[in-house]
Design a protein around this motif. Sequence first.
Motif, mmCIF file in Angstrom:
data_model
loop_
_atom_site.group_PDB
_atom_site.id
_atom_site.type_symbol
_atom_site.label_atom_id
_atom_site.label_comp_id
_atom_site.label_asym_id
_atom_site.label_seq_id
_atom_site.Cartn_x
_atom_site.Cartn_y
_atom_site.Cartn_z
ATOM 1 N N ALA A 41 0.851 -1.193 0.000
ATOM 2 C CA ALA A 41 0.000 0.000 0.000
ATOM 3 C C ALA A 41 0.884 1.240 0.000
ATOM 4 O O ALA A 41 2.058 1.191 0.362
ATOM 5 C CB ALA A 41 -0.924 -0.025 1.209
ATOM 6 N N GLY A 43 1.290 3.885 1.738
ATOM 7 C CA GLY A 43 1.870 4.510 2.929
ATOM 8 C C GLY A 43 3.299 4.087 3.192
ATOM 9 O O GLY A 43 4.127 4.890 3.636
ATOM 10 N N CYS A 44 3.616 2.824 2.909
ATOM 11 C CA CYS A 44 4.968 2.328 3.169
ATOM 12 C C CYS A 44 5.980 3.135 2.367
ATOM 13 O O CYS A 44 7.046 3.487 2.860
ATOM 14 C CB CYS A 44 5.075 0.852 2.793
ATOM 15 N N PHE A 47 6.332 6.791 3.795
ATOM 16 C CA PHE A 47 7.172 6.858 4.995
ATOM 17 C C PHE A 47 8.647 6.684 4.656
ATOM 18 O O PHE A 47 9.510 7.386 5.179
ATOM 19 C CB PHE A 47 6.757 5.784 6.005
ATOM 20 N N CYS B 45 -0.719 6.962 3.622
ATOM 21 C CA CYS B 45 -1.864 6.064 3.715
ATOM 22 C C CYS B 45 -2.836 6.552 4.789
ATOM 23 O O CYS B 45 -2.577 7.518 5.493
ATOM 24 C CB CYS B 45 -1.380 4.658 4.051
ATOM 25 N N PHE B 47 -3.606 5.189 7.594
ATOM 26 C CA PHE B 47 -3.014 5.127 8.936
ATOM 27 C C PHE B 47 -2.198 6.390 9.211
ATOM 28 O O PHE B 47 -2.308 7.004 10.278
ATOM 29 C CB PHE B 47 -2.128 3.879 9.064
ATOM 30 N N CYS B 70 5.344 0.497 9.882
ATOM 31 C CA CYS B 70 4.380 1.576 10.075
ATOM 32 C C CYS B 70 4.864 2.605 11.096
ATOM 33 O O CYS B 70 4.745 3.793 10.872
ATOM 34 C CB CYS B 70 3.038 0.996 10.472
ATOM 35 N N CYS B 131 -2.136 -2.335 7.891
ATOM 36 C CA CYS B 131 -2.533 -3.256 6.813
ATOM 37 C C CYS B 131 -2.404 -4.742 7.180
ATOM 38 O O CYS B 131 -3.356 -5.501 7.048
ATOM 39 C CB CYS B 131 -1.695 -2.997 5.570
ATOM 40 N N GLY B 162 -3.734 1.322 6.501
ATOM 41 C CA GLY B 162 -3.254 2.080 5.351
ATOM 42 C C GLY B 162 -3.995 1.823 4.060
ATOM 43 O O GLY B 162 -4.309 2.745 3.305
HETATM 44 S S1 SF4 Z 1 2.696 2.175 6.493
HETATM 45 FE FE1 SF4 Z 1 1.594 0.480 7.474
HETATM 46 S S2 SF4 Z 1 -0.542 1.112 7.409
HETATM 47 FE FE2 SF4 Z 1 0.531 2.416 5.937
HETATM 48 S S3 SF4 Z 1 0.387 1.364 3.981
HETATM 49 FE FE3 SF4 Z 1 2.289 0.627 4.901
HETATM 50 S S4 SF4 Z 1 1.687 -1.228 6.029
HETATM 51 FE FE4 SF4 Z 1 -0.194 -0.101 5.577
#
Ligand code: SF4
Lengths: 460, 468
Positions: A41, A43-44, A47, B45, B47, B70, B131, B162
């Motif tokens: 996804a 978000g990873c 970050f 995401c 989250f 995360c 996730c 996320g």
């Molecule tokens: S950071 Fe965590 S919550 Fe966000 S997309 Fe990646 S696995 Fe999912």
Amino acid sequence: MAIVTRLSKACTVNPLKMSQTIGAALAFLGLDRCMPLLHGAQGCTAFGLVLFVRHFREAIPLQTTAMSEVTTIMGGMDNVEQAILNIYNRAHPAVIGICSTGLAETQGEDVEGFLRIIRARHPELAAVALVFVSTPDYEGAFQDGWSQAVTRMVEELAEPAGHRQPQRINILPGSHLTPGDIEELRETAEAFGFDAQVIPDLSGSLDGHVPEDFCPTTHGGASLSAIRGCGTATFTLAVGEQMRAPAEALKRKTGVPYHLFPRLTGLAAADDLIELLSERSGRPVPAKYRRQRSQLVDAMLDGHFAFAGKQVAIAAEPDLLAAVAPWFAEMGAKIAAAVTTTESPVLAALPTDEVLIGDLADLESRAGRCDLLVTHAHGRQMAARLGRPLLRMGLPLFDRLGGAHRTIIGYRGTRDLVFEAGNMLSAQTEEQHASRGDEHRKLQEAVSFSDAAGSGGQCL
Amino acid sequence: MSVLSTKVQGLLAEPGCGRNQAKSARERRAGCQNLLKPGAAAGGCAFDGAKIALQPITDVAHLVHGPIACEGNSWDNRHTGSSGPLLYRTGFTTDITALDVIQGGEKRLLRAIREIIESYDPPAVFVYQTCVTAMIGDDIEAVCQRASEQFARPVVPVNAPGFVGSKNLGNKLAGQALIDHVIGTREPAHTTPCDVVILGDYNVAGEFARVRPLLDALGIRVLASITGDGRYHDIACAHRARVSMVVCSKAMIHVARNMETRYGIPFFEGSFYGVSDMSDSLRQMSRLLVERGAPETLVARTEALIAREEARIGVRLEPYRAHLAGKRVLLVTGGVKSWSVVAALREIGMEIVATSVKKSTPEDKQRIQGIMGSDAPMIDDLPPRDMYRMLKEGRADILLSGGRSQFVALKAKVPWLDINQERHHAYAGYDGMVELVRQIHLTVNNPIWQQVRRCAPWDAAAPVRKAV
Ligand code: SF4
């Protein structure tokens, strides 16, 4: 010798560790014209991007297959295909490095299978190298991801060669080497007449330079052709235990033998390197390094007072810990607490009683009486709470400039580290003296006050 | 997962969202989740969004249930301020292992909550779903409920893994968690007729400290801040406020709407950025408070304060006019409302060469147009490559944006200033505007720009030098 322990707590507090997914992504960032792609996804990727941007202060190419809840359940084939095509059309990379996240791995995605289908469907991708590495973030740590990514690069891209070039060598640096360290290592090898190919080479891509034009991929780093040609090298120089697996893989694939240096920080460690280079090149040690060695020896003579008997608490990934902790011990300091992120054969040999696989809260609870804390920038809150100086080391380093150029290997790097750490320790000692002086003064004042009050104070 | 899907659908259909109102029924069903393009997506995401929205609550423990990615890759990376407790800056995560993935992570989660309560004794624990743990079916709502009962402490599930969507959706799900589990669960010790709730301000760089004294001077009490510099107990009591103000409409408007229907608390949308917006916000707040029973003198006192502040700020801004008049700004932002900043920069004589309106609502766009005239150069989407070209060609003197495009500007050797959440400077309130203008001045007029744009000696036509 150390006992390696892992506490049985359920909650990690103030993480030291980062995921192996982004460790692998960083390895791909050391290839020229590359786009790392995280399969998971979005978000990873966001970050990881923010983390690297803040550390390197550079634009970072990093993409995502943008999996959603639905596509995760249906399977990610379409997303991987779309992502590769979009990246190909927009950025024209030479390499796409695909790293799986926990999400993709939980679903048991067969990415290698996807890639075979995608290759068959899209002949236009023939010139693009696609390298996949499996890096679920619920296993291992950052340096494991780096190690596995380099292993996969070598397996996929290196080619056996019919001949060897005597001057040519490969350098496989661990994730704990900065662009500055890599540059130092390459220059040293060159001084002995070697032509060194570094894989991956962050000193080409993330050394902080200003390109002439906009570049959607990495700009600089190890080129595809250089990696393909690494089978012609006479030997490989691997730095950090994490690079044993890639060095082995390269040997299997091309027959090139390797020398592994667990560390290059410290006088003896730097001697080992110079000795090897001299021996393998058949050349005498250049005057420059003789002089640098002498400077390091002098720095140790001048600096050891600051280190002797001092208590140091270190939290770092295994290979960085194994570079820095023995060096502190060699300077006369004591490793009072050591925390790391993941298992490694180097841990048991460290000069301390216990190495804990844990987090920064574990270090904080063991570091109360230490003179110096050593860890990455996330140690800043702990340092403030404990009122102890923090020597920032490792990744991320988001609150100081120049992290990419800080060099701690070889004679020169070790010399500078003696100064940097030694100055922090001396400043700490001065502060303690000052506050002891304060106490002394207060005591005297109290005494003279009681004198004045005529109660017959004692003489100091 | 079905409970979550319903929640997500409900939030996407939010009638109070300006964007949604402009859509047809069919588009609305499709939701405001821009379908992400694999390989060409940017942004955090759900989250991430939920954490951004709730982490400013300073006295609770924020526990992330998931693998190390995360929390381990992201903690301690924002500059929201606290005037007291610091627990919110401690990173807590279950850091699940491969074994948890096989056996389920609920047991570990429950133990983690217990460890936190035993060692840190926070007024509440917020548990964030991610996730992998969602995928393996960990039921965080059930675990939180059990933990609340077992440890006699509020344990709030924040169910925004996320992969359900963007940061924006995460903001909303965070607000929903407050509606479902926090707001209205406690009673304040006392109330006043001038109690307000501030929604959607995150106290970035501690900037609310520039606004609070103004409210204090008027006798307006912030009963709860949701969530900048927030406290759990205050937010639990938020339903006793007389008026609420929504600062960042997209993130928290549904919370305001919910408080209006559930508790009859009227709300208005305002902003603390820019002189005229700041004044408008104070005006609206006073007017609504008076309607709700505050003393009528509040209106006159507010006008007096505004007049005094605007005069004072006018004097403070004046010296910058000479330095900044005519300078051209490229404004790319979703965070600090574009129109507030646009107005402020125009006031000082700067020229806006273009503004990106990717994340702006139609209403925002209208306001920008009103301020800049009908030929306002609004760009829907400005990919990094085009942005670089614009800057490289010298079509702007400074880029104001979030950290994402920092290096697009710097590599083009063009001044850049952060105006999003990662920034270190406080721009809210009257004095905040002076700070913004001062920072722009320091950045645009820094002596390095001339130096870094110099040709290298080997590129320039070499002058012939003679030794003397
Ligand atoms: S950071 Fe965590 S919550 Fe966000 S997309 Fe990646 S696995 Fe999912």
